[in-house]
Motif scaffolding. Structure first.
Motif, PDB file in Angstrom:
ATOM      1  N   THR A 188      50.023  48.036  50.127  1.00  0.00           N
ATOM      2  CA  THR A 188      49.436  46.725  49.864  1.00  0.00           C
ATOM      3  C   THR A 188      48.301  46.864  48.858  1.00  0.00           C
ATOM      4  OG1 THR A 188      48.370  44.801  50.881  1.00  0.00           O
ATOM      5  CG2 THR A 188      47.881  46.936  51.851  1.00  0.00           C
ATOM      6  N   ALA A 189      48.108  45.831  48.061  1.00  0.00           N
ATOM      7  CA  ALA A 189      47.020  45.817  47.086  1.00  0.00           C
ATOM      8  C   ALA A 189      46.758  44.378  46.682  1.00  0.00           C
ATOM      9  CB  ALA A 189      47.368  46.654  45.854  1.00  0.00           C
ATOM     10  N   SER A 190      45.598  44.150  46.085  1.00  0.00           N
ATOM     11  CA  SER A 190      45.275  42.805  45.612  1.00  0.00           C
ATOM     12  C   SER A 190      44.465  42.909  44.325  1.00  0.00           C
ATOM     13  CB  SER A 190      44.489  42.022  46.665  1.00  0.00           C
ATOM     14  OG  SER A 190      43.283  42.676  46.978  1.00  0.00           O
ATOM     15  N   ALA A 191      44.458  41.820  43.583  1.00  0.00           N
ATOM     16  CA  ALA A 191      43.678  41.727  42.352  1.00  0.00           C
ATOM     17  C   ALA A 191      43.096  40.320  42.284  1.00  0.00           C
ATOM     18  CB  ALA A 191      44.547  42.012  41.127  1.00  0.00           C
ATOM     19  N   GLN A 230      51.290  35.412  43.656  1.00  0.00           N
ATOM     20  CA  GLN A 230      50.283  35.068  42.661  1.00  0.00           C
ATOM     21  C   GLN A 230      49.600  33.765  43.092  1.00  0.00           C
ATOM     22  OE1 GLN A 230      49.089  32.850  39.926  1.00  0.00           O
ATOM     23  NE2 GLN A 230      47.594  34.447  40.417  1.00  0.00           N
ATOM     24  N   GLY A 231      48.358  33.864  43.591  1.00  0.00           N
ATOM     25  CA  GLY A 231      47.662  32.715  44.152  1.00  0.00           C
ATOM     26  C   GLY A 231      46.503  32.238  43.303  1.00  0.00           C
ATOM     27  N   THR A 232      45.794  31.254  43.817  1.00  0.00           N
ATOM     28  CA  THR A 232      44.724  30.602  43.067  1.00  0.00           C
ATOM     29  C   THR A 232      43.553  31.538  42.806  1.00  0.00           C
ATOM     30  OG1 THR A 232      45.329  28.589  44.283  1.00  0.00           O
ATOM     31  CG2 THR A 232      43.313  28.512  42.979  1.00  0.00           C
ATOM     32  N   SER A 233      43.121  32.247  43.825  1.00  0.00           N
ATOM     33  CA  SER A 233      41.935  33.095  43.704  1.00  0.00           C
ATOM     34  C   SER A 233      42.263  34.574  43.666  1.00  0.00           C
ATOM     35  CB  SER A 233      40.969  32.812  44.864  1.00  0.00           C
ATOM     36  OG  SER A 233      41.599  33.044  46.101  1.00  0.00           O
ATOM     37  N   GLY A 234      43.549  34.917  43.686  1.00  0.00           N
ATOM     38  CA  GLY A 234      43.921  36.318  43.622  1.00  0.00           C
ATOM     39  C   GLY A 234      45.410  36.509  43.759  1.00  0.00           C
ATOM     40  N   THR A 235      45.848  37.717  43.507  1.00  0.00           N
ATOM     41  CA  THR A 235      47.255  38.082  43.656  1.00  0.00           C
ATOM     42  C   THR A 235      47.351  39.187  44.694  1.00  0.00           C
ATOM     43  OG1 THR A 235      47.843  37.455  41.403  1.00  0.00           O
ATOM     44  CG2 THR A 235      49.252  39.077  42.480  1.00  0.00           C
ATOM     45  N   GLU A 267      44.983  36.377  32.653  1.00  0.00           N
ATOM     46  CA  GLU A 267      44.392  36.918  33.876  1.00  0.00           C
ATOM     47  C   GLU A 267      45.393  36.853  35.029  1.00  0.00           C
ATOM     48  OE1 GLU A 267      40.405  36.358  36.661  1.00  0.00           O
ATOM     49  OE2 GLU A 267      40.648  35.129  34.860  1.00  0.00           O
ATOM     50  N   LEU A 268      46.202  35.778  35.073  1.00  0.00           N
ATOM     51  CA  LEU A 268      47.242  35.690  36.098  1.00  0.00           C
ATOM     52  C   LEU A 268      48.238  36.836  35.959  1.00  0.00           C
ATOM     53  CD1 LEU A 268      48.077  31.848  36.051  1.00  0.00           C
ATOM     54  CD2 LEU A 268      46.333  33.055  37.387  1.00  0.00           C
ATOM     55  N   LEU A 269      48.698  37.084  34.725  1.00  0.00           N
ATOM     56  CA  LEU A 269      49.671  38.148  34.501  1.00  0.00           C
ATOM     57  C   LEU A 269      49.060  39.515  34.794  1.00  0.00           C
ATOM     58  CD1 LEU A 269      52.440  39.092  33.530  1.00  0.00           C
ATOM     59  CD2 LEU A 269      51.548  39.042  31.182  1.00  0.00           C
ATOM     60  N   ARG A 270      47.834  39.717  34.346  1.00  0.00           N
ATOM     61  CA  ARG A 270      47.161  41.006  34.629  1.00  0.00           C
ATOM     62  C   ARG A 270      47.077  41.249  36.128  1.00  0.00           C
ATOM     63  NH1 ARG A 270      43.658  40.038  30.388  1.00  0.00           N
ATOM     64  NH2 ARG A 270      42.183  39.005  31.781  1.00  0.00           N
ATOM     65  N   SER A 271      46.745  40.197  36.879  1.00  0.00           N
ATOM     66  CA  SER A 271      46.598  40.359  38.327  1.00  0.00           C
ATOM     67  C   SER A 271      47.933  40.719  38.975  1.00  0.00           C
ATOM     68  CB  SER A 271      46.015  39.091  38.953  1.00  0.00           C
ATOM     69  OG  SER A 271      46.962  38.028  38.970  1.00  0.00           O
ATOM     70  N   VAL A 272      49.023  40.133  38.481  1.00  0.00           N
ATOM     71  CA  VAL A 272      50.354  40.448  39.010  1.00  0.00           C
ATOM     72  C   VAL A 272      50.689  41.917  38.761  1.00  0.00           C
ATOM     73  CG1 VAL A 272      52.829  40.039  38.649  1.00  0.00           C
ATOM     74  CG2 VAL A 272      51.262  38.099  38.880  1.00  0.00           C
ATOM     75  N   VAL A 273      50.480  42.355  37.523  1.00  0.00           N
ATOM     76  CA  VAL A 273      50.817  43.739  37.169  1.00  0.00           C
ATOM     77  C   VAL A 273      49.914  44.733  37.895  1.00  0.00           C
ATOM     78  CG1 VAL A 273      50.942  45.393  35.268  1.00  0.00           C
ATOM     79  CG2 VAL A 273      51.759  43.047  34.938  1.00  0.00           C
ATOM     80  N   ASP A 274      48.603  44.446  37.904  1.00  0.00           N
ATOM     81  CA  ASP A 274      47.664  45.371  38.542  1.00  0.00           C
ATOM     82  C   ASP A 274      47.920  45.483  40.043  1.00  0.00           C
ATOM     83  OD1 ASP A 274      46.532  45.725  36.075  1.00  0.00           O
ATOM     84  OD2 ASP A 274      44.698  44.588  36.495  1.00  0.00           O
ATOM     85  N   ALA A 275      48.090  44.340  40.713  1.00  0.00           N
ATOM     86  CA  ALA A 275      48.325  44.376  42.162  1.00  0.00           C
ATOM     87  C   ALA A 275      49.663  45.049  42.466  1.00  0.00           C
ATOM     88  CB  ALA A 275      48.289  42.956  42.737  1.00  0.00           C
ATOM     89  N   GLY A 276      50.687  44.743  41.680  1.00  0.00           N
ATOM     90  CA  GLY A 276      51.997  45.347  41.916  1.00  0.00           C
ATOM     91  C   GLY A 276      51.980  46.849  41.749  1.00  0.00           C
TER      92      GLY A 276
END
Length: 478
Positions: free
Chosen positions: A29-32, A10-15, A50-59
């Motif tokens: 592999t995937a990213s959000a 989980q990074g600054t500009s994306g996960t 948005e951080l949590l959404r990106s983790v779930v979506d990318a995972g």
């Protein structure tokens, strides 16, 4: 042998999420995207949801790409990003204040008499970059409700219900005793945080709970702050070796072994990781703006994106006398001048986009070179090579500038997404305690090695010009 694991960075500009198989490597592999808001006054915020959404979506997307089940999850996090939240409902009470944010400068100024003591106790200089000043700012200015923690604690709670942080992330707060690797009551007192409920400090390879966020129940068995995860994935496990990750910022870490080191050269002394109860330490230096400076040039229309660095920069043979100090979010190690602003000097009517791009590459590389010098001074021996990873390592122009200014080889990791790979390694260690670190970490090999092309005199001249520009910045009006 453990099965595949899901590793999430989980990074600054994306996960970024990877599904990593011990035998076949990365099989999904995937990213959000994540979009922090850059606001006046050096403020940087992001919606925690948005951080949590990106983790779930990318995972979930990485698992779909892999098409097969995994046995565990590992999570890497941003480190110094903080928020207040309700520990009962899990609801955020504030936006997340991102690590680049400078709003806590006033608190650091007020606490300056404690700076030397804090550095000795925690290894960290007093700077808004770290979590504790931001946590104190939230408590003074936004809310006294709930808990105030780094973003990983909230994410892990949202995923599993646990209230924990790993030792390396805790070490980024300025509230952790570097020697005992436990919360420092006197440091909490300094920041006015003595009454806070703090998460348990756990090893990176700990089974912290179970999550159903990605589908069927999965154990969360690995937690590690982002730069230390990359350090592990780069196999920088022996004292005297170092890596630099070029992302939103550039972060150089050097392994120092089982004993904490206090830097005499402006670096941060911190926990590298705690695995199976054993702590390793590192020295850490930061360049606050690397890819974020490239984005700044992009927003100005000078280039259309990071992919243009080489094509535009190679239209000219050098920077044409232009010097760029990309201190767009202040200067970090070894100067620690958050009030500094960026500068571009030596402009003429003949200055082109190519000159600006070259000057930016030199500016980032020169700051990293200062960090390498500081590491060498602290360790008492020069580095013989630097391992590098991160998105900007795709620029041969930047990597060649780095090798030239360092006058040592720069070895680019053949494995992209080193931070996620490190998260996957600690997840495997947490799932199977019989594994050794050597068995859990992927084999390291370079995809490219950049040897210095510029002579030592020319490199020294370029660095001297950069340092003169930094001096002019620091001597001028704040």
């Amino acid at each position: 042998m453990t099965g595949p694991v899901l590793a999430v960075d989980q990074g600054t500009s994306g996960t970024k999420a990877l599904v990593i198989c011990p035998e076949r490597g990365v099989i999904g592999t995937a990213s959000a995207a994540v979009r922090p808001r850059y606001l006046p006054g050096g403020r940087v915020e992001v919606d925690p949801r948005e951080l949590l959404r990106s983790v779930v979506d990318a995972g979930r997307a990485a698992l779909a790409a892999a098409g097969e089940p995994v046995t565990a999850v590992g999570l890497a996090n941003q480190g110094e990003t903080v928020l207040a939240w309700d520990p009962v409902s899990g609801r955020p009470l504030t936006d997340a204040i991102v690590w680049q944010d400078r709003r806590a400068e006033e608190i650091c100024t007020e606490l300056a008499p404690h700076a030397a003591w804090l550095r000795e106790r925690t290894g960290l200089p007093l700077d808004p970059y770290f979590a504790a000043p931001k946590m104190a700012w939230i408590r003074r200015r936004l809310t006294r409700q709930g808990v105030v923690t780094t973003s990983d604690v909230w994410l892990v709670h949202a995923l599993t219900g646990a209230f924990v942080t790993d030792a390396a992330t805790a070490g980024r707060t300025q509230l952790l005793d570097l020697d005992t690797v436990g919360w420092s009551r006197p440091a909490l007192d300094v920041f006015g945080l003595a009454d806070e409920r703090l998460p348990a400090v756990v090893d990176a390879d700990t089974q912290v709970g179970t999550t159903t966020a990605f589908g069927p129940p999965l154990p969360l068995t690995g937690l590690l702050v982002d730069q230390q995860a990359a350090l592990l994935a780069q196999r920088v496990t022996e004292p005297g070796t170092a890596k630099c990750t070029y992302g939103t910022g550039a972060f150089l870490l050097a392994q120092t072994g089982p004993l904490p080191r206090r830097s005499a050269s402006g670096l941060v002394g911190c926990v590298a990781w705690r695995l199976a109860g054993e702590t390793s330490y590192c020295l850490d230096g930061q360049v606050f703006t690397a890819a974020s400076a490239v984005r700044w040039l992009t927003d100005l229309g000078v280039i259309s994106g990071a992919g243009d660095i080489d094509s535009v920069g190679e239209t000219v043979p050098d920077a044409g006398g232009v010097t760029f100090v990309p201190a767009l979010a202040g200067l970090a190690a070894p100067w620690w001048r958050g009030d500094a602003r960026g500068s571009v000097t030596g402009l003429g009517l003949d200055t082109t986009a190519g000159h600006l791009v070259r000057a930016l590459c030199d500016g980032v590389a020169a700051q990293v070179a200062e960090l390498v010098d500081a590491v060498s001074a602290d360790l008492g021996a020069p580095l013989t090579a630097l391992r590098v990873d991160g998105g900007l390592t795709r620029s041969s122009l930047l990597m060649q500038a780095q090798a030239d200014l360092l006058q040592i080889p720069v070895e680019v990791s053949a494995l992209p997404d080193a931070t996620a790979l490190g998260a996957g390694a600690v997840a495997r260690l947490g799932l199977d305690p019989s594994l050794t670190v050597d068995e859990a970490v992927p084999e390291w090999k370079p995809s490219a090695v950049y040897e210095p092309r510029a002579g030592a005199d020319r490199a020294a001249e370029r660095r001297a010009r950069f340092n003169a520009a930094v001096s002019a910045l620091l001597d001028g009006p704040a």
